[in-house]
Design an enzyme around this catalytic site. Structure first.
Site, PDB file in Angstrom:
ATOM      1  N   GLU A  15       0.755  -1.178  -0.040  1.00  0.00           N
ATOM      2  CA  GLU A  15       0.003   0.149  -0.146  1.00  0.00           C
ATOM      3  C   GLU A  15       0.895   1.161   0.124  1.00  0.00           C
ATOM      4  OE1 GLU A  15      -2.803   1.336  -0.268  1.00  0.00           O
ATOM      5  OE2 GLU A  15      -4.327  -0.447   0.327  1.00  0.00           O
ATOM      6  N   ASN A 101      -6.097   3.552   8.419  1.00  0.00           N
ATOM      7  CA  ASN A 101      -5.737   2.879   7.175  1.00  0.00           C
ATOM      8  C   ASN A 101      -5.213   4.092   6.294  1.00  0.00           C
ATOM      9  OD1 ASN A 101      -5.985   0.687   5.327  1.00  0.00           O
ATOM     10  ND2 ASN A 101      -7.394   1.607   4.117  1.00  0.00           N
ATOM     11  N   GLU A 120     -14.605  -5.071   7.561  1.00  0.00           N
ATOM     12  CA  GLU A 120     -14.929  -4.290   6.395  1.00  0.00           C
ATOM     13  C   GLU A 120     -16.253  -4.549   6.284  1.00  0.00           C
ATOM     14  OE1 GLU A 120     -12.581  -4.850   2.834  1.00  0.00           O
ATOM     15  OE2 GLU A 120     -10.642  -4.967   3.886  1.00  0.00           O
ATOM     16  N   ASN A 147     -10.291   5.268   2.519  1.00  0.00           N
ATOM     17  CA  ASN A 147      -9.180   5.071   1.500  1.00  0.00           C
ATOM     18  C   ASN A 147      -9.141   6.556   0.611  1.00  0.00           C
ATOM     19  OD1 ASN A 147      -7.669   2.923   0.965  1.00  0.00           O
ATOM     20  ND2 ASN A 147      -9.490   1.554   0.811  1.00  0.00           N
ATOM     21  N   ASP A 198      -9.612   1.921  -3.968  1.00  0.00           N
ATOM     22  CA  ASP A 198      -8.819   1.863  -3.017  1.00  0.00           C
ATOM     23  C   ASP A 198      -7.734   3.302  -3.114  1.00  0.00           C
ATOM     24  OD1 ASP A 198      -6.857   0.974  -1.177  1.00  0.00           O
ATOM     25  OD2 ASP A 198      -6.982  -0.872  -2.063  1.00  0.00           O
TER      26      ASP A 198
END
Length: 292
Positions: A15, A101, A120, A147, A198
């Site tokens: 990520e 996140n 989630e 995100n 994302d």
């Protein structure tokens, strides 16, 4: 256009690609592998730091000697020299099933990062702003998976997604105060094949790029929300995008080797790779560092 594997380290959940202009280095993370990586634009001189828990995103500090990390339950300060990573501020101590996140820094040096439900499944998350003095402010709530935070080049629009809403949102952004207002739908995604929004970035032309995880695609949207370009990647689980390189014209793309939940699809031998896309004819916008 050419898509190449830049670094093959098989990140479990790759990520947060982050190109630091001053160092001319690319950073990215393995969220569940609890590591922060760094490499040159060519994918050489790879270095890794272990962090104490799951890492959602990072921001390079003003002095370049370390990073602010959004770890599972709080913001931490990673020292590149010693590897120490002490806690700065705890987040949501009463929400044991949440973790922090995705995140990015605005052009006043403030770090925005959001929390997510670890399964989630529920809107238990929120978006936070960490100021250079380490003050934490909640700026949005009711989120399942935070995100894709990023800003338009003129700092007037903030983009953000709850991955399972099926939308990417736009807000009016007040750069002076770091506040959001007037949320509206920027784009509605076609989620019929299981994809979700994302990580995102904005290029120098003001277009938004989004990695649509589980659907193998990168989308470029014009400032009015129209699809301008779609790139098919060699893996389904693409996670985030960032422009970088000496000329800011390489698009770096992270991916995950193992899905976080069994309902999500697998990939082949390129799973977890860090990719570089060249020949797009498009440049990005330099990312700011954290701090005043």
């Amino acid at each position: 256009m050419k898509i190449e594997v830049l670094v093959d380290v098989k990140t479990t959940l790759g990520e947060g690609p982050l190109w630091d202009v001053e160092q001319q280095r690319l950073y990215w993370i393995d969220a569940t592998g609890m590591r922060v990586f760094r490499a040159t634009a060519q994918g050489t001189e790879v270095r890794a730091w272990d962090v104490p828990s799951r890492v959602g995103s990072i921001a390079i500090r003003k002095d370049g000697k370390g990073a602010i990390c959004s770890l599972a339950k709080g913001f931490h300060a990673l020292d590149f020299g010693t590897g120490e990573c002490p806690l700065i501020a705890e987040i949501e101590p009463g929400q044991p099933n949440n973790w922090i996140n995705d995140g990015k820094v605005d052009r006043r040096g403030r770090f925005f990062a959001g929390t997510m439900d670890s399964q989630e499944s529920g809107p238990n998350g929120a978006l936070y702003r960490l100021d250079p003095d380490f003050k934490v402010t909640k700026v949005e709530s009711g989120i399942i998976v935070s995100n894709g935070p990023c800003w338009s080049p003129d700092d007037r629009i903030f983009y953000f997604a709850d991955s399972w809403s099926g939308e990417i949102w736009a807000y009016d952004y007040a750069i002076k105060s770091g506040t959001l207002s007037n949320r509206r739908t920027f784009v509605k995604l076609d989620t019929s094949r299981g994809g979700a929004a994302d990580g995102s970035t904005v290029d120098a032309e003001g277009c938004l790029w989004n990695a649509q995880v589980y659907d193998s695609k990168l989308f470029r949207y014009t400032p009015d929300g129209k699809v301008d370009r779609v790139i098919e990647m060699p893996v389904k689980k693409v996670t985030s995008v960032m422009f970088g390189g000496p000329n800011m014209d390489v698009l770096y793309v992270t991916s995950m080797a193992k899905p976080p939940l069994p309902r999500f699809p697998g990939d082949g031998v390129l799973r977890g790779s860090l990719f570089a896309i060249t020949g797009l004819g498009i440049k990005g916008v330099p990312e700011p560092r954290f701090g005043s």
